[in-house]
Motif scaffolding. Structure first.
Motif, PDB file in Angstrom:
ATOM      1  N   ARG A  69      25.449 -12.064   0.594  1.00 35.32           N
ATOM      2  CA  ARG A  69      25.684 -10.768   1.119  1.00 35.32           C
ATOM      3  C   ARG A  69      26.134 -10.921   2.400  1.00 35.32           C
ATOM      4  O   ARG A  69      26.144 -12.207   3.119  1.00 35.32           O
ATOM      5  CB  ARG A  69      24.468  -9.663   1.256  1.00 35.32           C
ATOM      6  N   GLY A 120      24.340  -8.708   8.774  1.00 33.87           N
ATOM      7  CA  GLY A 120      24.664  -7.934   9.775  1.00 33.87           C
ATOM      8  C   GLY A 120      25.215  -8.473  10.916  1.00 33.87           C
ATOM      9  O   GLY A 120      24.295  -9.084  11.863  1.00 33.87           O
ATOM     10  N   ALA A 166      26.768  -0.532   2.233  1.00 32.76           N
ATOM     11  CA  ALA A 166      25.459  -1.102   3.123  1.00 32.76           C
ATOM     12  C   ALA A 166      24.274  -0.428   3.130  1.00 32.76           C
ATOM     13  O   ALA A 166      23.010  -0.691   3.182  1.00 32.76           O
ATOM     14  CB  ALA A 166      26.217   0.301   4.811  1.00 32.76           C
ATOM     15  N   ASN A 167      25.117   1.383   2.119  1.00 33.70           N
ATOM     16  CA  ASN A 167      23.325   2.087   2.275  1.00 33.70           C
ATOM     17  C   ASN A 167      23.582   2.486  -0.211  1.00 33.70           C
ATOM     18  O   ASN A 167      24.960   2.364  -0.673  1.00 33.70           O
ATOM     19  CB  ASN A 167      23.673   2.886   2.605  1.00 33.70           C
ATOM     20  N   CYS A 226      32.375  -1.873  -1.503  1.00 30.98           N
ATOM     21  CA  CYS A 226      32.814  -1.793  -0.158  1.00 30.98           C
ATOM     22  C   CYS A 226      34.513  -1.993  -1.248  1.00 30.98           C
ATOM     23  O   CYS A 226      35.217  -3.157  -2.283  1.00 30.98           O
ATOM     24  CB  CYS A 226      33.345  -2.847   0.675  1.00 30.98           C
ATOM     25  N   ASP A 273      31.497   2.581   1.932  1.00 38.05           N
ATOM     26  CA  ASP A 273      29.925   1.553   1.402  1.00 38.05           C
ATOM     27  C   ASP A 273      30.958   0.309   2.241  1.00 38.05           C
ATOM     28  O   ASP A 273      30.029  -0.684   2.138  1.00 38.05           O
ATOM     29  CB  ASP A 273      30.226   1.243   0.010  1.00 38.05           C
ATOM     30  N   CYS A 274      31.579   0.641   3.008  1.00 41.69           N
ATOM     31  CA  CYS A 274      31.775  -0.896   3.623  1.00 41.69           C
ATOM     32  C   CYS A 274      31.151  -0.625   5.142  1.00 41.69           C
ATOM     33  O   CYS A 274      30.899  -0.045   5.737  1.00 41.69           O
ATOM     34  CB  CYS A 274      33.462  -1.018   4.422  1.00 41.69           C
ATOM     35  N   SER A 275      30.615  -1.836   5.275  1.00 39.77           N
ATOM     36  CA  SER A 275      29.774  -1.637   6.877  1.00 39.77           C
ATOM     37  C   SER A 275      30.706  -2.561   7.964  1.00 39.77           C
ATOM     38  O   SER A 275      32.134  -2.540   7.928  1.00 39.77           O
ATOM     39  CB  SER A 275      28.679  -2.982   6.680  1.00 39.77           C
ATOM     40  N   GLU A 318      30.621  -4.813   9.502  1.00 37.00           N
ATOM     41  CA  GLU A 318      31.600  -6.474   9.457  1.00 37.00           C
ATOM     42  C   GLU A 318      32.838  -6.742   8.393  1.00 37.00           C
ATOM     43  O   GLU A 318      33.320  -7.051   7.997  1.00 37.00           O
ATOM     44  CB  GLU A 318      30.498  -7.571   9.066  1.00 37.00           C
ATOM     45  N   ASP A 319      32.245  -6.231   7.256  1.00 39.19           N
ATOM     46  CA  ASP A 319      33.270  -5.803   5.972  1.00 39.19           C
ATOM     47  C   ASP A 319      34.613  -5.426   6.705  1.00 39.19           C
ATOM     48  O   ASP A 319      35.876  -5.651   6.284  1.00 39.19           O
ATOM     49  CB  ASP A 319      32.734  -5.083   5.007  1.00 39.19           C
TER      50      ASP A 319
END
Length: 679
Positions: free
Chosen positions: A103, A106, A152-153, A182, A191-193, A195-196
């Motif tokens: 993973r 973050g 992310a969640n 993502c 769904d993309c953080s 960082e993504d």
């Protein structure tokens, strides 16, 4: 893709290495070099591996020579787990698994079990096979693993919240294709953080597919380019965020969709019933205590209840119990149907509830219930299906819809009638004329029937199992087939129109049955029977009797039922002679039924006179010259152009004709005579 020749060379190479290692009592890795892009890798160690130990370490090439040093039996500290598995006498499978979470870390995250960079693992591993502290063989693994993009969640809400479409259109992120993951270059994916998004922030998918479903207004400075923008646009354009957009989308009302509840055996919660004095069509049936009469009622005390009759009284449900011997209609598993003394069973299980409501006027006169019970074996995988039905009968026959008003409609059932011998006041009892309806195995014993539909020709049938023993009793066989075919048409009358009156005789027509010739019994042989009524044909003659709003109304003029006789004999060809040897071995013979509709043409015009037949001078249909249609273009029957235009053109032609007559030779001669007379 590898070719078969290359695969064969690889297999031969492995066998040669294995033979060489076994002969010289050495060990080798196959393959000796690997490239790993995932968290797992495997290879084979061939040879005498009984006293061999494995060591894993991380190596790096020399800065001067660029080569990797010799293998070592000193283990190193790595983030990999090395395991071995004996797969043969002289073969060991070597497996490596990454002991690290892929993973992406973050921002400001302190957990070390994650990837700090998108390129998570970039290293070279060396696996050494050692015997007594001396390396015998080595395996090099080049590892290059990227971090995984995870949501992310996770999301655990059991309802879907649809945003208000006044400000945000439905389906605002079409590129979000993967659930809880993502999608690359989909910058609107929730769904993309953070960082993504940094990995492809400058390469987002454009247009509506990328989430830009609201078009930017023309006054935005980012809309106009230098090629097509006027020179004054940079002074008057507006720079604002894309969210500040007056575009409201195509939807204007948002809503929340709750999760649908699963099936339950509890009684549904209904609104409070409204007491009624009389029943009309669509009214709920109420019990004596002003509660809804619902189906199913599974408790025995609930079956025999008092129901309001709708006429000031009450009616009690008359219950009749039937025991089902054939459970194949209720249990889908064949193993469960088979009885066994050792298997636990459930007795008196309710399998079907069939209600019949008898009504007259605005009230219920009687209610009968047939409850079908049975014994269900319990084998851990029983799939039980129960049936519930309710029919309403006016008097003693079921109230069925008409097939037309007044004439028959194509596709509606043909209405037939049977003489009611119990009650002469009800006239004919409605029924139907049927054809075979093949289901499941196609046998006549399990087949159903389908009604004859008006105007639709059809042919169907079923199969009857016949043995050599049956062919020795031809009279009984003929009677059996005759009874099967006769069961399709039990009626003796057929309705002329689609809404017949059971008490009016002129609304019904007698069905004509063609009598079978029974003189073929003497022609029977040992293994064959003649005169089998294997085919039933229904011939219906209809004609147009009236027109209602331009729609022809068709009535049935006559209906005839006939049979085609055939010879049944066992077929012993094709190598299968068992039916001809074994008296109980059966073969399948077809029984068919068909219906044909014929329209009777009717000449509605009056008969022609002798003058109309012989004199054709003024007949436009049989003469090239038609004087009666001389002024046809200016009549209302001419549809080649609008009537106003054709009338105007006709008047212009009349005016030109009159003008030509006045200015022509006859008028000039009349004018000359007039002038000479005056002189």
């Amino acid at each position: 893709m590898l070719s078969p020749s290359s695969i064969s060379r690889q297999v031969i190479c492995v066998l040669l290495l294995f033979s060489l290692a076994h002969t010289r009592n050495v060990v080798v890795f196959q393959p000796s070099y690997l490239t790993a892009t995932g968290p797992a890798a495997s290879a084979l160690l061939l040879g005498n591996t009984s006293d061999t130990s494995l060591n894993l370490r991380t190596v790096s090439p020399s800065n001067t020579t660029g080569s990797i040093g010799p293998p070592s039996c000193v283990p190193g500290v790595t983030q990999w787990v090395l395991t071995r598995e004996q797969v043969g006498k002289n073969a060991v499978r070597i497996q490596l698994r990454l002991d690290k979470n892929l993973r992406l870390c973050g921002e400001n995250e302190t957990d070390t079990d994650c990837c700090r960079k998108p390129l998570c693992v970039l290293e070279t591993l060396q696996v050494s096979a050692c015997v007594g502290g001396t390396p015998q063989a080595s395996l090099l693994i080049q590892v290059k693993i990227h971090a995984r993009l995870v949501p992310a969640n996770t999301g655990s809400d059991n309802k879907t919240a649809i945003p208000n479409q006044v400000h945000q259109p439905l389906g605002s992120c079409p590129c979000d294709l993967t659930f809880r993951a993502c999608d690359v270059r989909c910058c609107c994916d929730k769904d993309c953080s953070v960082e993504d998004l940094k990995l492809f922030a400058s390469h987002c998918l454009p247009g509506p597919f990328g989430g830009q479903v609201s078009p930017a207004p023309d006054y935005q400075c980012s809309v106009q380019s230098s090629e097509n923008s006027p020179d004054w646009f940079p002074f008057l354009c507006v720079s604002s965020s894309p969210e500040n957009n007056p575009y409201l989308g195509l939807f204007y009302h948002g809503d929340t969709i709750p999760s649908k509840p699963g099936p339950t055996f509890q009684r549904p919660v209904l609104s409070a019933p409204v007491p009624v004095n009389v029943y009309i069509q669509g009214s709920p049936i109420l019990t004596l205590n002003d509660q809804y009469f619902t189906i199913p009622q599974t408790l025995p005390m609930d079956l025999r209840m008092l129901v309001k009759s709708g006429q000031g009284g009450d009616v009690i449900v008359d219950v009749t119990d039937e025991v089902a011997t054939d459970l194949s209609q209720f249990i889908s598993s064949t193993d469960a149907v088979a009885s066994s003394d050792e298997r636990p069973v459930c007795k008196n299980v309710t399998l079907a509830l069939d209600y019949k409501f008898y009504w007259k006027g605005n009230g219920i006169t009687n209610i009968t219930l047939t409850r079908t019970v049975g014994t269900i074996p319990l084998n851990g995988s029983v799939v039980l299906t129960t049936r519930y039905s309710a029919v309403f009968l006016n008097g003693e026959f079921m109230g069925e819809p008409n097939s037309g008003n007044p004439g028959y409609q194509v596709g509606r059932p043909v209405i037939a009638g049977i003489v009611d011998t119990l009650d002469n006041d009800t006239g004919l009892q409605r029924t139907s004329i049927n054809l075979w309806k093949p289901v499941s195995d196609g046998l006549c014993s399990t087949n159903e029937k389908k009604p004859v539909l008006f105007g639709e020709n059809s042919t169907s049938g079923c199969l009857l199992a016949i043995s050599r023993q049956n062919l020795t009793q031809c009279n009984l066989l003929r009677e059996t087939v005759t009874s099967l075919q006769a069961a399709l048409t039990l009626a003796t009358y057929v309705a002329r129109s689609g809404n017949p009156d059971p008490l009016t005789v002129k609304d019904w027509v007698n069905i004509s049955f063609v009598t079978l010739n029974s003189s073929t019994a003497s022609e029977d042989t040992i293994n064959s029977c003649y005169g089998i009524p294997s085919h039933q044909h229904i011939h219906v003659w209809s004609l147009i009797t009236d027109m209602v709003e331009g729609i022809p109304q068709r009535d049935i003029h006559a209906l005839q039922v006939s049979y085609s006789l055939s010879t049944w004999a066992l077929d012993c060809g094709g190598g299968d002679v068992s039916p001809c040897v074994d008296p109980v071995e059966t073969q399948l013979f077809p029984i068919t039924s068909s219906v044909t509709f014929t329209d009777i043409p009717i000449n509605t015009g009056p008969p022609k006179t002798r003058f109309q037949i012989n004199f054709t001078e003024y007949d436009c249909n049989r003469n090239d010259v038609c004087w009666s249609e001389l002024a046809f273009p200016i009549t209302k029957y001419y549809t080649g152009e609008p009537y106003s235009q054709s009338l105007a053109k006709g008047l212009i032609m009349v005016f030109l004709f009159i003008t030509a007559s006045i200015l022509g030779t006859p008028w000039r001669q009349i004018r000359q005579v007039w002038n000479s007379a005056t002189l």
